[in-house]
Motif scaffolding. Structure first.
Motif, short mmCIF file in Angstrom:
data_model
loop_
_atom_site.label_atom_id
_atom_site.label_comp_id
_atom_site.label_asym_id
_atom_site.label_seq_id
_atom_site.Cartn_x
_atom_site.Cartn_y
_atom_site.Cartn_z
N UNK A 13 0.83 -1.21 0.00
CA UNK A 13 0.00 0.00 0.00
C UNK A 13 0.87 1.26 0.00
N UNK A 14 1.91 1.23 0.83
CA UNK A 14 2.80 2.41 0.90
C UNK A 14 3.48 2.65 -0.45
N UNK A 15 3.96 1.54 -1.04
CA UNK A 15 4.66 1.69 -2.33
C UNK A 15 3.70 2.15 -3.41
N UNK A 16 2.48 1.58 -3.41
CA UNK A 16 1.48 2.00 -4.40
C UNK A 16 1.16 3.47 -4.23
N UNK B 20 6.02 -16.02 -1.85
CA UNK B 20 7.06 -15.64 -2.83
C UNK B 20 6.47 -14.66 -3.86
N UNK B 21 5.20 -14.95 -4.30
CA UNK B 21 4.55 -14.08 -5.30
C UNK B 21 4.36 -12.67 -4.75
N UNK B 22 3.93 -12.63 -3.43
CA UNK B 22 3.74 -11.31 -2.81
C UNK B 22 5.07 -10.56 -2.73
N UNK B 27 8.71 -6.32 -4.67
CA UNK B 27 9.96 -5.90 -5.31
C UNK B 27 9.73 -5.26 -6.66
N UNK B 28 8.74 -5.81 -7.42
CA UNK B 28 8.44 -5.27 -8.75
C UNK B 28 7.97 -3.82 -8.63
N UNK B 33 8.85 2.04 -8.88
CA UNK B 33 8.92 3.35 -8.23
C UNK B 33 10.32 3.95 -8.44
N UNK B 34 11.32 3.11 -8.19
CA UNK B 34 12.70 3.59 -8.34
C UNK B 34 12.97 4.04 -9.77
N UNK B 35 12.43 3.26 -10.73
CA UNK B 35 12.64 3.56 -12.14
C UNK B 35 12.02 4.90 -12.51
N UNK B 36 10.74 5.06 -12.11
CA UNK B 36 10.03 6.32 -12.43
C UNK B 36 10.76 7.50 -11.80
#
Lengths: 240, 236
Positions: A13-16, B20-22, B27-28, B33-36
């Motif tokens: 949520x924070x990252x979004x 693992x998916x979460x 990470x994705x 975010x880092x990329x933008x």
């Protein structure tokens, strides 16, 4: 629901939310500059830099050629009285055309950009522009200047001023920007008196108040002006 | 037992996959975010570094000006090189010839002799135009390649005072009353472009009754300025 699970959800949520803020800020500020646009700007800037380097090199060569010609003329003048008389005439004409370095008493004037105003419509008013320099040069010549140089560029009888957005172009020189320094050799007292006159330079005075544009000056017992180092060609003019 | 032992085992495997998916999605998103943020910061930095407040149109005009300026410098270099070669030839009278030509050229550009050549003639009839208006017009023409200028039979070069007086605009101390006839010698095509733009602007000015120009193959300027001797300046 485990503590780890809750933690993951909170993190997502924070990252979004952070992503949302960044994207919203980007769109709002219209700062999504495409790489193409940046590349185009850079290409234009590189062209300007290359042309400026060529310009500076050409002006150095012109100054050097003029010095060599002067030396050759002096050699010839040493051999003939008639040539000597001609050379004296030409030297005087060159001095009045700004082709010879000069020195003497005068004033040093400095123009600096002010502070942008809150009104977007008048956003360029805080920048020193070519009309400011043109007005100052005209005023100083009218009040006893015998020679003027603007940030190292000597003013000649054919000098023209142009430019935009805080850039001042004088003749064939590369653009100058704030701070601009004018050196004027001539009647120092008259020039200082006119610079102190609040009715002179009305546009600059108004922008001093509105944008804190800086105009400072001081007299000097001896100022040195460089020789003009660009083109004085007049291919379309013929004496009658 | 084996079945019981299998169920928790299967359930544990599914839980680990979900976890693992979460983790991967976290990470994705973090990566995005880092990329933008990186793209954003770099774009701004690139623009600030390269433009320093100059827009594309201004840069394009600047390039055009610099090309023209460098062409003029090239022409001057060629002319100077030719003069140098003549002087180096050591032929009889070479120096006198070079000096005489130079004197004639300088007298023409300093406004000391009558001149002629191709150019334009502008007529401006107006009430209330000031010295600043005339200075701007003369500077526009100079920037457009004017090589000699006359206003109402008064020769104008940079340095000749154009001032506002009680009786109107004066050039070198003499009042020039409208209509102003501005004769200009230079590249007629470039000057015509400048005059066209000036006429458009003048027509929009309420003070102006008439603003016209014509191109002429031979404009004659007979007015001259008097050379003032230097009183304060010394040659370095």
């Amino acid at each position: 629901m485990s503590r780890q699970h809750l933690g993951s959800i909170a993190l997502v949520a924070v990252i979004a939310m952070a992503t949302g803020f960044v994207l919203a800020g980007q769109i709002k500020a219209q700062l999504l500059t495409s790489s193409n646009q940046v590349a185009r700007y850079q290409a234009l800037v590189r062209s300007v830099q290359d042309l400026e380097a060529t310009n500076a090199g050409d002006r150095r060569q012109i100054a050097s050629l003029r010095a060599q010609i002067d030396a050759l003329e002096s050699e010839a003048a040493a051999r003939s009285a008639a040539t000597q008389a001609l050379q004296n005439q030409v030297t005087d004409l060159r001095a009045h055309a700004g082709l010879i370095a000069m020195h003497g008493p005068g004033v040093q004037v400095e123009l600096r950009n002010g502070v942008p105003g809150p009104d977007a419509g008048s956003q360029a008013g805080y920048l020193v522009n070519f009309q400011d320099v043109q007005d100052l040069v005209n005023l100083l010549f009218a009040q006893g200047a015998e020679g003027i140089a603007v940030s190292g560029r000597r003013i000649t009888p054919l000098t023209a001023f142009s430019g935009s957005a805080g850039q001042v172009i004088i003749d064939q020189g590369p653009p100058l920007s704030s701070p601009i320094t004018l050196l004027a050799v001539g009647d120092r007292n008259r020039m200082q008196a006119t610079l102190e006159d609040p009715s002179a330079l009305p546009d600059i005075r108004a922008r001093q108040v509105q944008f804190q544009l800086h105009l400072t000056y001081q007299g000097s017992a001896d100022l040195s002006l460089p020789a003009y180092d660009s083109s004085l060609e007049i291919p379309h003019v013929s004496p009658l | 037992m084996s079945a019981l032992s299998k169920r928790p085992s299967r359930g544990g495997s599914t839980g680990r996959s979900r976890s693992r998916a979460r983790g991967a999605s976290v990470w994705l998103i973090a990566f995005l975010v880092a990329l933008v943020a990186t793209i954003q910061i770099r774009s701004q930095a690139e623009v600030e570094r390269s433009l320093v407040g100059v827009d594309t149109a201004s840069l394009a005009f600047l390039i055009d000006d610099l090309h023209r300026a460098n062409d003029a410098l090239d022409a001057e270099k060629s002319d100077l090189a030719q003069r140098q070669a003549t002087l180096q030839s050591g032929s009889s009278g070479a120096a006198d010839q070079v000096l005489t030509e130079e004197a004639n050229r300088l007298r023409a550009l300093e406004g000391l002799v009558p001149v002629h050549g191709p150019g334009i003639v502008i007529v401006i009839d107006a009430t209330g135009l000031t010295a600043l208006d005339l200075q701007d017009a003369l500077n526009n023409l100079a920037a457009g390649g004017a090589e000699a200028i006359d206003v109402n039979n008064r020769r104008v070069i940079t340095g000749i005072p154009v001032e506002q007086t009680r009786n109107g605009v004066s050039i070198d101390g003499v009042v020039v009353t409208p209509p102003w006839t501005i004769s200009v010698i230079g590249d007629a095509n470039r000057l015509a472009e400048v005059a066209g733009l000036m006429s458009q602007q003048l027509h929009a000015d309420r003070r102006v009754r008439e603003a016209t120009y014509r191109v002429e193959a031979d404009v004659v300027i007979t007015s001259v300025v008097s050379q003032r001797p230097f009183v304060y300046a010394l040659q370095s």
